[in-house]
Design a protein around this motif. Structure first.
Motif, PDB file in Angstrom:
ATOM      1  N   GLU A  66      36.385  49.508   6.497  1.00 62.13           N
ATOM      2  CA  GLU A  66      35.574  48.563   5.723  1.00 62.13           C
ATOM      3  C   GLU A  66      36.176  47.163   5.766  1.00 62.13           C
ATOM      4  O   GLU A  66      35.466  46.165   5.947  1.00 62.13           O
ATOM      5  CB  GLU A  66      35.439  49.040   4.272  1.00 62.13           C
ATOM      6  N   GLU A  67      37.493  47.089   5.602  1.00 54.41           N
ATOM      7  CA  GLU A  67      38.189  45.797   5.685  1.00 54.41           C
ATOM      8  C   GLU A  67      38.015  45.194   7.077  1.00 54.41           C
ATOM      9  O   GLU A  67      37.757  43.985   7.218  1.00 54.41           O
ATOM     10  CB  GLU A  67      39.677  46.005   5.392  1.00 54.41           C
ATOM     11  N   TYR A  68      38.142  46.019   8.091  1.00 56.47           N
ATOM     12  CA  TYR A  68      38.008  45.577   9.487  1.00 56.47           C
ATOM     13  C   TYR A  68      36.621  44.998   9.730  1.00 56.47           C
ATOM     14  O   TYR A  68      36.468  43.917  10.302  1.00 56.47           O
ATOM     15  CB  TYR A  68      38.261  46.778  10.394  1.00 56.47           C
ATOM     16  N   LEU A  69      35.598  45.698   9.261  1.00 52.20           N
ATOM     17  CA  LEU A  69      34.218  45.266   9.478  1.00 52.20           C
ATOM     18  C   LEU A  69      33.938  43.940   8.777  1.00 52.20           C
ATOM     19  O   LEU A  69      33.290  43.046   9.338  1.00 52.20           O
ATOM     20  CB  LEU A  69      33.253  46.344   8.982  1.00 52.20           C
ATOM     21  N   GLU A  70      34.423  43.797   7.560  1.00 50.08           N
ATOM     22  CA  GLU A  70      34.208  42.563   6.808  1.00 50.08           C
ATOM     23  C   GLU A  70      34.821  41.368   7.533  1.00 50.08           C
ATOM     24  O   GLU A  70      34.223  40.291   7.595  1.00 50.08           O
ATOM     25  CB  GLU A  70      34.808  42.692   5.406  1.00 50.08           C
ATOM     26  N   GLN A  71      36.017  41.557   8.067  1.00 50.22           N
ATOM     27  CA  GLN A  71      36.700  40.476   8.764  1.00 50.22           C
ATOM     28  C   GLN A  71      35.977  40.097  10.062  1.00 50.22           C
ATOM     29  O   GLN A  71      35.869  38.922  10.411  1.00 50.22           O
ATOM     30  CB  GLN A  71      38.145  40.882   9.073  1.00 50.22           C
ATOM     31  N   ILE A  72      35.458  41.091  10.768  1.00 50.13           N
ATOM     32  CA  ILE A  72      34.730  40.807  12.011  1.00 50.13           C
ATOM     33  C   ILE A  72      33.447  40.047  11.712  1.00 50.13           C
ATOM     34  O   ILE A  72      33.075  39.107  12.431  1.00 50.13           O
ATOM     35  CB  ILE A  72      34.423  42.119  12.772  1.00 50.13           C
ATOM     36  N   GLU A  73      32.760  40.425  10.647  1.00 53.43           N
ATOM     37  CA  GLU A  73      31.527  39.720  10.291  1.00 53.43           C
ATOM     38  C   GLU A  73      31.821  38.253   9.998  1.00 53.43           C
ATOM     39  O   GLU A  73      31.057  37.361  10.387  1.00 53.43           O
ATOM     40  CB  GLU A  73      30.858  40.377   9.087  1.00 53.43           C
ATOM     41  N   LYS A  74      32.926  37.986   9.332  1.00 51.60           N
ATOM     42  CA  LYS A  74      33.300  36.594   9.055  1.00 51.60           C
ATOM     43  C   LYS A  74      33.554  35.827  10.357  1.00 51.60           C
ATOM     44  O   LYS A  74      33.163  34.668  10.489  1.00 51.60           O
ATOM     45  CB  LYS A  74      34.552  36.555   8.176  1.00 51.60           C
ATOM     46  N   LEU A  75      34.211  36.483  11.304  1.00 51.76           N
ATOM     47  CA  LEU A  75      34.471  35.842  12.592  1.00 51.76           C
ATOM     48  C   LEU A  75      33.161  35.479  13.300  1.00 51.76           C
ATOM     49  O   LEU A  75      33.001  34.378  13.824  1.00 51.76           O
ATOM     50  CB  LEU A  75      35.283  36.779  13.496  1.00 51.76           C
ATOM     51  N   LEU A  76      32.222  36.428  13.322  1.00 46.10           N
ATOM     52  CA  LEU A  76      30.950  36.209  13.999  1.00 46.10           C
ATOM     53  C   LEU A  76      30.138  35.096  13.340  1.00 46.10           C
ATOM     54  O   LEU A  76      29.398  34.374  13.999  1.00 46.10           O
ATOM     55  CB  LEU A  76      30.138  37.507  14.025  1.00 46.10           C
ATOM     56  N   LYS A  77      30.278  34.956  12.045  1.00 45.48           N
ATOM     57  CA  LYS A  77      29.555  33.909  11.319  1.00 45.48           C
ATOM     58  C   LYS A  77      30.141  32.526  11.556  1.00 45.48           C
ATOM     59  O   LYS A  77      29.410  31.553  11.765  1.00 45.48           O
ATOM     60  CB  LYS A  77      29.587  34.200   9.810  1.00 45.48           C
TER      61      LYS A  77
END
Length: 388
Positions: A66-77
């Motif tokens: 969950e932490e990993y996914l949240e961080q990746i979404e921030k990168l993509l944004k």
């Protein structure tokens, strides 16, 4: 391997954003691999799939996901460059490995070595090589194992087409050794995804050859756009003035191969085989990584472990089904909410070859004009003969 992650609601939500929200997919490509044969949306989607496979191989435990996914979404944004996003993903993986190992100070040389050694062992020593396949062959490989070049194909027809190309001086368009039994694995999951949706490359090159078509059409094969690919082939045949018989053969071959590959339902599909099966002949050794890490930030050292080093791992013998993992992933179409005008309608493709020049159909207006000019000349001649 990562299919269970794709069932998560948060993952599905992000996949829809990647496919439909330009904030997630409109990025600078820099040196992204094979990006010219993919759309921006596919670039972003495959980069995300690549992030998932790296997580599964290196971390594996769901408790950190969950932490990993949240961080990746921030990168993509927030980041507008795919290369920087990729580096950010490696930084996040390093942070999670540090948590697992209890390494609070990541700049400490001993902790740094622990983190790098852990990732190297998981991804290189005990990791995989990848080979993208056309998804139509997935069931056969899962049932019978991976046998290089031994699957239902139209090789006899393509060998004939290859010889045909020689007559017109365009043999490079179907450049493939059909007698070879060597297929190539890579250490890049992203590349294997690109190959899967563009397989087989000799067929894709015939339909999306950069020397013939517009740049915007390079990726139409990967999307399964039959209408555009068919038009590209007809344009190619017109440009090099193929005979009627040769045109008919190649247009018919197009129809048969497209049906065989079931391109309308095609999706990314990758065969994973442990590196140890190939005697783990990675050109990357850990001592080199550690030497370079002395002057590099941790994420850049991690990036060197993930960076593609081995693209041409030849496989010419059977791999049993017990040694194979097949990763089957949804295509872009599964998430892309296309407008009606973007959706290709099913239609019967006419294999007859219209009167064309190298630039397309001869205008009917021109033909009518020539007809009336000719008629006028005939009338004038008749009147002169009669002395009128």
């Amino acid at each position: 391997m990562i299919e269970h992650l794709l069932l998560r609601v948060d993952v599905c939500k992000l996949l829809e954003e990647i496919a439909n929200n330009s904030r997630y997919y409109q990025k600078k490509t820099d040196d992204m691999i094979d990006y010219q044969y993919l759309t921006e949306r596919q670039d972003a989607l495959f980069l995300f799939y690549d992030a998932l496979i790296k997580y599964q191989i290196v971390i594996e435990e769901d408790s950190y996901f969950e932490e990993y996914l949240e961080q990746i979404e921030k990168l993509l944004k927030k980041i507008d460059n795919f290369s920087d996003i990729s580096l950010g993903i490696h930084r996040i993986l390093g942070n999670i490995v540090a948590q697992k190992l209890g390494c609070k100070n990541k700049t400490d040389e001993i902790n740094k070595q622990k983190i790098l050694q852990y990732i190297y062992n998981r991804y290189i020593i005990h990791g995989y090589y990848f080979h993208g396949i056309a998804s139509v062959y997935q069931e056969d490989i899962a049932e019978n194992g991976f046998i290089p070049e031994q699957y239902i194909n139209l090789y006899p027809d393509f060998i004939k087409a290859q010889k045909m190309m020689d007559k017109y001086g365009v043999s490079s368009v179907l450049e493939k050794d059909f007698s070879s039994h060597c297929v190539f694995f890579t250490d890049s999951f992203f590349k294997s995804l690109s190959y899967s949706v563009n397989a087989p490359f000799y067929f894709m090159n015939l339909l999306c050859n950069p020397e013939i078509i517009k740049k915007k059409d390079f990726s139409q094969y990967s999307l399964g756009n039959k209408k555009t690919c068919f038009k590209n082939l007809k344009r190619f045949l017109a440009k090099y003035e193929f005979s009627y018989e040769d045109r008919s053969f190649l247009l018919d071959l197009f129809q048969k191969e497209w049906a065989l590959l079931n391109k309308k339902e095609a999706h990314p599909c990758v065969v994973l085989v442990k590196r140890s099966h190939f005697l783990n002949n990675s050109s990357l050794n850990f001592s080199t990584i550690m030497e370079q890490s002395l002057t590099l930030p941790l994420e850049e050292s991690i990036a060197k472990i993930f960076h593609s080093q081995d693209d041409n791992i030849c496989c010419s013998s059977k791999i049993s089904k017990e040694e194979i993992t097949i990763v089957s992933l949804p295509s872009l179409r599964a998430f892309w909410k296309q407008e009606e005008t973007e959706i290709e309608e099913e239609e019967n493709f006419d294999c007859s070859f219209e009167l064309q020049n190298a630039y397309g159909k001869i205008s009917l207006f021109i033909l009518f004009g020539l007809f009336f000019i000719t008629l006028g000349v005939l009338v004038t001649v008749i009147l002169l003969v009669r002395g009128i």
